[in-house]
Design an enzyme around this catalytic site. Structure first.
Site, PDB file in Angstrom:
ATOM      1  CB  THR A 331      19.270  19.672  66.307  1.00  6.35           C
ATOM      2  OG1 THR A 331      19.154  21.101  66.211  1.00  6.35           O
ATOM      3  CG2 THR A 331      18.798  19.035  65.018  1.00  6.35           C
ATOM      4  CB  CYS A 332      21.770  19.444  70.959  1.00  7.50           C
ATOM      5  SG  CYS A 332      21.050  17.898  71.463  1.00  7.50           S
ATOM      6  CG  ASP A 333      22.552  24.642  66.471  1.00  5.03           C
ATOM      7  OD1 ASP A 333      23.621  24.359  65.911  1.00  5.03           O
ATOM      8  OD2 ASP A 333      22.151  25.817  66.619  1.00  5.03           O
ATOM      9  CG  ASN A 374      22.433  16.977  67.334  1.00  6.43           C
ATOM     10  OD1 ASN A 374      21.593  17.611  67.960  1.00  6.43           O
ATOM     11  ND2 ASN A 374      23.629  16.780  67.811  1.00  6.43           N
TER      12      ASN A 374
END
Ligand SMILES: *Cc1c(COP(=O)(O)O)cnc(C)c1O
Length: 384
Positions: A331-333, A374
């Site tokens: 994910t973009c985390d 996401n």
């Protein structure tokens, strides 16, 4: 290669002709293995009542299988109660073990037939007395969770002195207040914690005896450890600690013992199959080699928080030379990192499309998966 934490059934499923068509990540749970683990634990421990902690893996096939084996269930919410009832559990096999309940939930649980409730404060006890009059209650005492990889302390539990007072107050409020509980923390690696907790419970019992009352029922929570990467105390060792602890803390007046196993019932019955999405040699942030999987912190591997639970990994290139690798989710985390300090070694030639199997991952994975952070789907389970 078949690993000791896998089963022939899981290996056959992972290798069958359809395997290539199943999108990863997914969990495969061997139901026979769940049953064997539950029965082995029940046979090894000097305990009468078993309440499976539903949060560990609330899958309907798991609940149905455990109903068939005569298990009770430790539940924390109305949906967990409903799931157990739908799986065929009798309401008197349910223990509403959450000490933080809404009044409407206590009332609803009572309507559904639940008659056993936990508390650890005067205000919670008063709620139960009001909304479930005459119910059986048990008081959770605070317990040192030192040694637990996944502590369950701090926000729960009262002191020994308060527990004795609250149990006396429970009877004067018309409740059947005869029980005590504790939890030594999940994935507890130090078996001495059970001994400490039993002695604390024994002291509460002594206080109550001075008032002409006894502890009839002692719920020892969960906490039994699972072998992830490192060896842990076996069932027999912990059973011995419990036997000794009960006899030295309670002498001849031992209460009936209950236990709420979660992790130990389901963890080792499952394997997650995931796929490598990217590998990168970075010269930023201290450098190093990163391996990104299609599963991460938000799609089932929440217990990698602080690298608390270190799963054992297997890849399709395990014969190759290995490199220390940092492992992360897709994910973009920025928090979606599984391991960067624990020095995991993965094959140097691992690349996108390769397979990473995550062992002993049947507990606290599907239940911790987000609903779609996401856009990544919740973890799928195949019950075989
Ligand atoms: C989570 C929980 C359990 C299960 O603990 P494990 O370590 O998974 O065995 C048992 N009892 C209570 C009250 C819990 O919250």
């Amino acid at each position: 290669m078949i690993d000791f934490q896998s089963t022939k059934k899981i290996e056959a499923f992972l290798a069958d002709a359809g395997a290539g068509d199943r999108p990863t990540p997914y969990l495969v749970l061997d139901m026979e293995s769940v049953a064997v683990r539950f029965e082995r634990m029940r046979d090894a421990l000097p305990i009468s009542d078993f309440y499976y902690a539903v949060k560990a893996n609330p899958g309907a096939p798991v609940l149905r299988r455990l109903v068939g084996l005569g298990a009770g269930f430790d539940v924390a919410s109305i949906p967990e109660i409903e799931a157990c009832l739908a799986a065929g559990a009798a309401p008197n096999k349910l223990s509403y073990g959450n000490t933080i309940k809404k009044e409407t939930d206590i009332a609803q649980a009572r309507r559904l037939g639940v008659d056993l409730f936990a508390f650890d404060s005067a205000a919670e006890l008063a709620k139960i007395a009001k909304l479930a009059p005459g119910a059986k209650v048990f008081c959770r005492i605070a317990q040192d969770n030192e040694g637990a990889r996944w502590p369950l302390a701090g926000k729960f539990g009262c002191s020994e002195v308060e527990a004795a007072e609250l149990l006396l107050s429970a009877s004067s409020q018309g409740l059947q207040g005869t029980g005590l509980s504790f939890h030594v923390g999940s994935q507890q690696l130090d078996s001495a914690r059970w001994s400490d907790a039993l002695h604390a419970a024994g002291r509460v019992s002594t206080r109550l005896r001075a008032q002409g009352r006894t502890i009839e029922w002692l719920n020892m929570g969960g906490g039994f450890p699972v072998e992830y990467r490192d060896p842990v105390s076996g069932l027999d060792e912990i059973a011995t600690v419990i036997e000794k602890g009960v006899s030295s803390a309670f002498g001849a007046s031992a209460p009936r013992l209950a236990f709420e196993p979660g992790r130990i019932v389901v963890a080792e019955a499952g394997i997650i199959r995931s796929t490598v999405v990217l590998t990168a040699d970075r010269d930023t942030n201290g450098g190093g080699r990163w391996v990104y999987l299609d599963i991460g912190r938000f799609s089932g591997l929440a217990e990698t928080l602080d690298e608390a639970i270190c799963y054992r990994l297997r890849t399709n290139k395990d014969g190759s030379a290995k490199l220390i690798s940092k492992i992360a989710g897709p994910t973009c985390d920025g928090q979606d990192i599984l391991y960067e300090r624990r020095h995991y070694k993965l094959p140097a030639d691992l690349q996108a499309g390769d397979i990473v199997d995550i062992f002993a991952s049947g507990a606290y994975t599907t239940s911790y998966s987000t609903v779609g952070f996401n856009g990544f789907a919740p973890l799928v389970t195949y019950y075989i």
